[in-house]
Design a protein around this motif. Structure first.
Motif, mmCIF file in Angstrom:
data_model
loop_
_atom_site.group_PDB
_atom_site.id
_atom_site.type_symbol
_atom_site.label_atom_id
_atom_site.label_comp_id
_atom_site.label_asym_id
_atom_site.label_seq_id
_atom_site.Cartn_x
_atom_site.Cartn_y
_atom_site.Cartn_z
ATOM 1 N N GLY A 61 -1.582 8.002 5.337
ATOM 2 C CA GLY A 61 -0.866 7.024 5.243
ATOM 3 C C GLY A 61 0.660 7.773 4.355
ATOM 4 N N GLN A 62 1.872 7.328 4.506
ATOM 5 C CA GLN A 62 2.884 7.560 3.803
ATOM 6 C C GLN A 62 3.789 6.222 3.743
ATOM 7 N N TYR A 63 3.088 5.183 3.603
ATOM 8 C CA TYR A 63 3.317 3.749 3.017
ATOM 9 C C TYR A 63 3.479 4.414 1.375
ATOM 10 N N ASP A 64 4.616 4.122 0.919
ATOM 11 C CA ASP A 64 5.064 4.152 -0.443
ATOM 12 C C ASP A 64 4.437 2.547 -1.280
ATOM 13 N N ALA A 65 3.020 3.126 -1.469
ATOM 14 C CA ALA A 65 2.635 1.457 -1.964
ATOM 15 C C ALA A 65 2.309 1.842 -3.394
ATOM 16 N N SER A 66 2.281 0.669 -3.934
ATOM 17 C CA SER A 66 2.162 1.342 -5.562
ATOM 18 C C SER A 66 0.887 1.854 -6.432
ATOM 19 N N ASN A 67 0.466 2.238 -7.503
ATOM 20 C CA ASN A 67 -0.495 3.128 -7.712
ATOM 21 C C ASN A 67 -1.139 1.496 -8.178
ATOM 22 N N ASP A 68 -0.899 0.487 -8.825
ATOM 23 C CA ASP A 68 -1.459 -1.540 -8.783
ATOM 24 C C ASP A 68 -2.126 -1.326 -7.363
ATOM 25 N N SER A 69 -1.967 -1.502 -6.608
ATOM 26 C CA SER A 69 -1.749 -1.971 -5.201
ATOM 27 C C SER A 69 -3.022 -1.333 -4.875
ATOM 28 N N MET A 70 -2.704 -0.404 -4.712
ATOM 29 C CA MET A 70 -3.931 0.684 -4.116
ATOM 30 C C MET A 70 -5.444 0.220 -4.185
ATOM 31 N N GLU A 71 -4.845 0.022 -6.442
ATOM 32 C CA GLU A 71 -6.120 0.313 -7.050
ATOM 33 C C GLU A 71 -7.120 -1.349 -7.067
ATOM 34 N N ALA A 72 -6.063 -2.369 -6.531
ATOM 35 C CA ALA A 72 -6.222 -3.555 -5.985
ATOM 36 C C ALA A 72 -7.889 -3.540 -4.685
#
Length: 240
Positions: free
Chosen positions: A121-132
């Motif tokens: 995916g190309q959405y610019d999600a933060s590292n914190d969001s993806m860790e969650a």
């Protein structure tokens, strides 16, 4: 020989297909609002466990937050507790603009509109969001252990370590907080209370999760975790 007998006679926990709806609350300072609804579905045949978690927020700062997680595992016998061996794990994060989400043009499979824990995916999600999101997907496994662990034989403050074989988490440390009650609406439920935290890349996640498990049917009716921008709670949504 005794260990061999214990292993060969082991029988995992069978869980009928279960659907648990939640309200999701957010706390930050004086802010205390119901921001989303979510659903966890899970089942086990005694050897294989599978579960999904799906959540959608109300429009929040002009966007809708969507979370979708799937976990499929084998629960393998040991001399103490099941070893969770992960066969498949996926976590998806989407944050479309509210107007776009509510239109007929929204496509959840558009790579521009999502990011998952596999890096797609190309959405610019933060590292914190993806860790969650990764923690949330791992957390589904606790719905199995909520049924397997013998809380009645545990002492308050006792810790156990549950091993995991997977791409992300290596283990989860569970602390038994004792028995209690939790009130939802006008109903008070007896509960087993635990705290759990996952280990990633040889370090603890830093996101301990509190869980209250209803004694009568071992369904988690309350989950709470502090995140960098507040606290999120999942509370069992009683059927009308």
């Amino acid at each position: 020989m005794a260990l061999f007998a214990a292993v060969t006679s082991y029988a995992g926990v069978t869980i009928a297909p279960t659907v648990v709806p939640y309200n999701v609350n957010y706390h930050w300072g004086i802010i205390n609002v119901n921001i989303a609804t979510g659903t966890v579905k899970y089942q086990s045949d005694g050897c294989n466990f599978s579960g999904t978690l799906d959540g959608v927020s109300i429009p929040w700062e002009g966007h809708v937050i969507m979370v979708s997680d799937t976990l499929k595992t084998q629960m393998l016998p040991t001399d103490k507790y099941s070893l969770e061996k992960i066969d498949y794990q996926s976590g998806w994060y989407r944050r479309p603009k509210a107007g776009y989400y509510q239109s007929h043009n929204f496509n959840a499979n558009n790579p521009e509109d999502y990011k998952n824990i596999a890096g797609q995916g190309q959405y610019d999600a933060s590292n914190d969001s993806m860790e969650a999101i990764a923690i949330t997907s791992d957390m589904i496994g606790m719905y199995y252990y909520a049924n397997e662990l013998d809380f009645d034989s545990m002492n308050t403050g006792q810790q156990i370590t549950l091993p995991i074989e997977g791409q992300y988490a290596q283990k989860v440390i569970v602390t038994f907080l004792g028995k209690g009650t939790y009130e939802i609406g006008n109903t008070s439920y007896p509960t087993y209370n635990i705290m759990f935290e996952y280990n990633y890349e040889n370090r603890m996640s830093g996101y301990p999760v509190e869980m209250k498990i209803r004694e009568t049917d071992r369904i988690p009716i309350f989950l709470s975790a502090s995140i960098p921008v507040g606290k999120v709670e999942m509370i069992y949504k009683e059927e009308n």
